[in-house]
Scaffold this motif. Sequence first.
Motif, PDB file in Angstrom:
ATOM      1  N   PHE A  39       0.850  -1.191   0.000  1.00 33.28           N
ATOM      2  CA  PHE A  39       0.000   0.000   0.000  1.00 33.28           C
ATOM      3  C   PHE A  39       0.883   1.237   0.000  1.00 33.28           C
ATOM      4  CE2 PHE A  39       1.206   0.270   4.358  1.00 33.28           C
ATOM      5  CZ  PHE A  39       0.984   1.580   4.751  1.00 33.28           C
ATOM      6  N   LEU A  40       0.283   2.372  -0.327  1.00 33.22           N
ATOM      7  CA  LEU A  40       1.012   3.646  -0.331  1.00 33.22           C
ATOM      8  C   LEU A  40       0.048   4.793  -0.054  1.00 33.22           C
ATOM      9  CD1 LEU A  40       3.457   5.542  -1.039  1.00 33.22           C
ATOM     10  CD2 LEU A  40       2.698   5.400  -3.417  1.00 33.22           C
ATOM     11  N   VAL A  41       0.429   5.651   0.871  1.00 37.06           N
ATOM     12  CA  VAL A  41      -0.271   6.920   1.105  1.00 37.06           C
ATOM     13  C   VAL A  41       0.794   8.014   1.044  1.00 37.06           C
ATOM     14  CG1 VAL A  41      -1.629   8.325   2.701  1.00 37.06           C
ATOM     15  CG2 VAL A  41      -2.022   5.852   2.589  1.00 37.06           C
ATOM     16  N   ASP A  42       0.597   9.004   0.171  1.00 38.83           N
ATOM     17  CA  ASP A  42       1.583  10.084   0.081  1.00 38.83           C
ATOM     18  C   ASP A  42       0.914  11.442   0.236  1.00 38.83           C
ATOM     19  OD1 ASP A  42       0.708  11.151  -2.489  1.00 38.83           O
ATOM     20  OD2 ASP A  42       1.631   9.403  -3.414  1.00 38.83           O
ATOM     21  N   CYS A  43       1.730  12.419   0.581  1.00 38.53           N
ATOM     22  CA  CYS A  43       1.226  13.775   0.812  1.00 38.53           C
ATOM     23  C   CYS A  43       2.236  14.804   0.321  1.00 38.53           C
ATOM     24  CB  CYS A  43       0.970  13.982   2.313  1.00 38.53           C
ATOM     25  SG  CYS A  43       0.531  15.675   2.761  1.00 38.53           S
ATOM     26  N   GLU A  44       1.757  15.721  -0.521  1.00 39.44           N
ATOM     27  CA  GLU A  44       2.580  16.851  -0.961  1.00 39.44           C
ATOM     28  C   GLU A  44       1.872  18.134  -0.548  1.00 39.44           C
ATOM     29  OE1 GLU A  44       5.086  18.363  -4.884  1.00 39.44           O
ATOM     30  OE2 GLU A  44       3.966  16.481  -4.929  1.00 39.44           O
ATOM     31  N   THR A  45       2.635  19.070  -0.033  1.00 39.04           N
ATOM     32  CA  THR A  45       2.062  20.302   0.506  1.00 39.04           C
ATOM     33  C   THR A  45       2.421  21.494  -0.365  1.00 39.04           C
ATOM     34  OG1 THR A  45       2.085  19.446   2.767  1.00 39.04           O
ATOM     35  CG2 THR A  45       2.028  21.834   2.515  1.00 39.04           C
ATOM     36  N   TYR A  46       1.411  22.328  -0.621  1.00 36.22           N
ATOM     37  CA  TYR A  46       1.598  23.545  -1.424  1.00 36.22           C
ATOM     38  C   TYR A  46       1.248  24.755  -0.569  1.00 36.22           C
ATOM     39  CZ  TYR A  46       1.398  20.321  -5.422  1.00 36.22           C
ATOM     40  OH  TYR A  46       1.627  19.289  -6.301  1.00 36.22           O
ATOM     41  N   MET A  47       2.029  25.827  -0.727  1.00 38.01           N
ATOM     42  CA  MET A  47       1.780  27.078   0.002  1.00 38.01           C
ATOM     43  C   MET A  47       1.393  28.165  -0.991  1.00 38.01           C
ATOM     44  SD  MET A  47       2.541  26.201   3.169  1.00 38.01           S
ATOM     45  CE  MET A  47       2.759  27.758   4.028  1.00 38.01           C
ATOM     46  N   SER A  48       0.467  29.015  -0.584  1.00 37.30           N
ATOM     47  CA  SER A  48       0.085  30.123  -1.458  1.00 37.30           C
ATOM     48  C   SER A  48       1.243  31.116  -1.573  1.00 37.30           C
ATOM     49  CB  SER A  48      -1.158  30.833  -0.916  1.00 37.30           C
ATOM     50  OG  SER A  48      -0.924  31.352   0.381  1.00 37.30           O
ATOM     51  N   VAL A  49       1.369  31.692  -2.754  1.00 30.29           N
ATOM     52  CA  VAL A  49       2.451  32.642  -3.004  1.00 30.29           C
ATOM     53  C   VAL A  49       2.216  33.904  -2.169  1.00 30.29           C
ATOM     54  CG1 VAL A  49       3.549  34.083  -4.770  1.00 30.29           C
ATOM     55  CG2 VAL A  49       2.808  31.748  -5.326  1.00 30.29           C
TER      56      VAL A  49
END
Length: 207
Positions: A39-49
């Motif tokens: 199994f795989l759970v991933d997370c990528e985080t983005y910040m507002s400019v």
Amino acid sequence: MGVTVLQQFPMVENRTGPQTIEFLTKRVVALGAVQTGQFLVDCETYMSVPNLASTTKTVHVLHNSEQPASVFSILETGTKTIPLVADGLFDLLMLKMTSIYTSKKQTKIESKGPRFEIGDFCVKLGSVTMSQNFKGVLVEVEYRPCVVAASCWELIREFLQGILGSVVQNTPPPYLQNRMNELYQPIDTIHQYLEQFGAYRKATGVR
């Protein structure tokens, strides 16, 4: 889809991540569990400019191999949290929004490893890595016949304690405590992963 509980397993000195997964695998198999893939759970985080908004907005984009056709996102704007479940096109949308949101590549985090089934339970033993660096072990247990946490928490707790021992608290995880009498949804599992990923990031000194 049943009720899922996520639990950190404390690392022991002189035991590596793979050795910890092997140790837990032996425990699970001894109970009669059968491995049913990975199994795989991933997370990528983005910040507002900066300067585009009065408050900084954060978008967490997560994927769960149990729901391969879905992309989960959680938008944080100050005190408000907005969850969204979309399809794979959402990933492409985020790539086209680089002028608004920038990815914090160094904070990409994932949990992956073997998946087991035993009776009505599904157990996943995840090695957590951030930017390819090992951070710890997360154990996910799902009780599939039930969709209301209040009705099966004691059963899940007893099962978890049978595998992990006294590290498992008698009270539900913080996020689940507020959802005990609600119908459990896949996004609830995502919220739990985000909570645990946040703890690993904080321990590393990353926000």
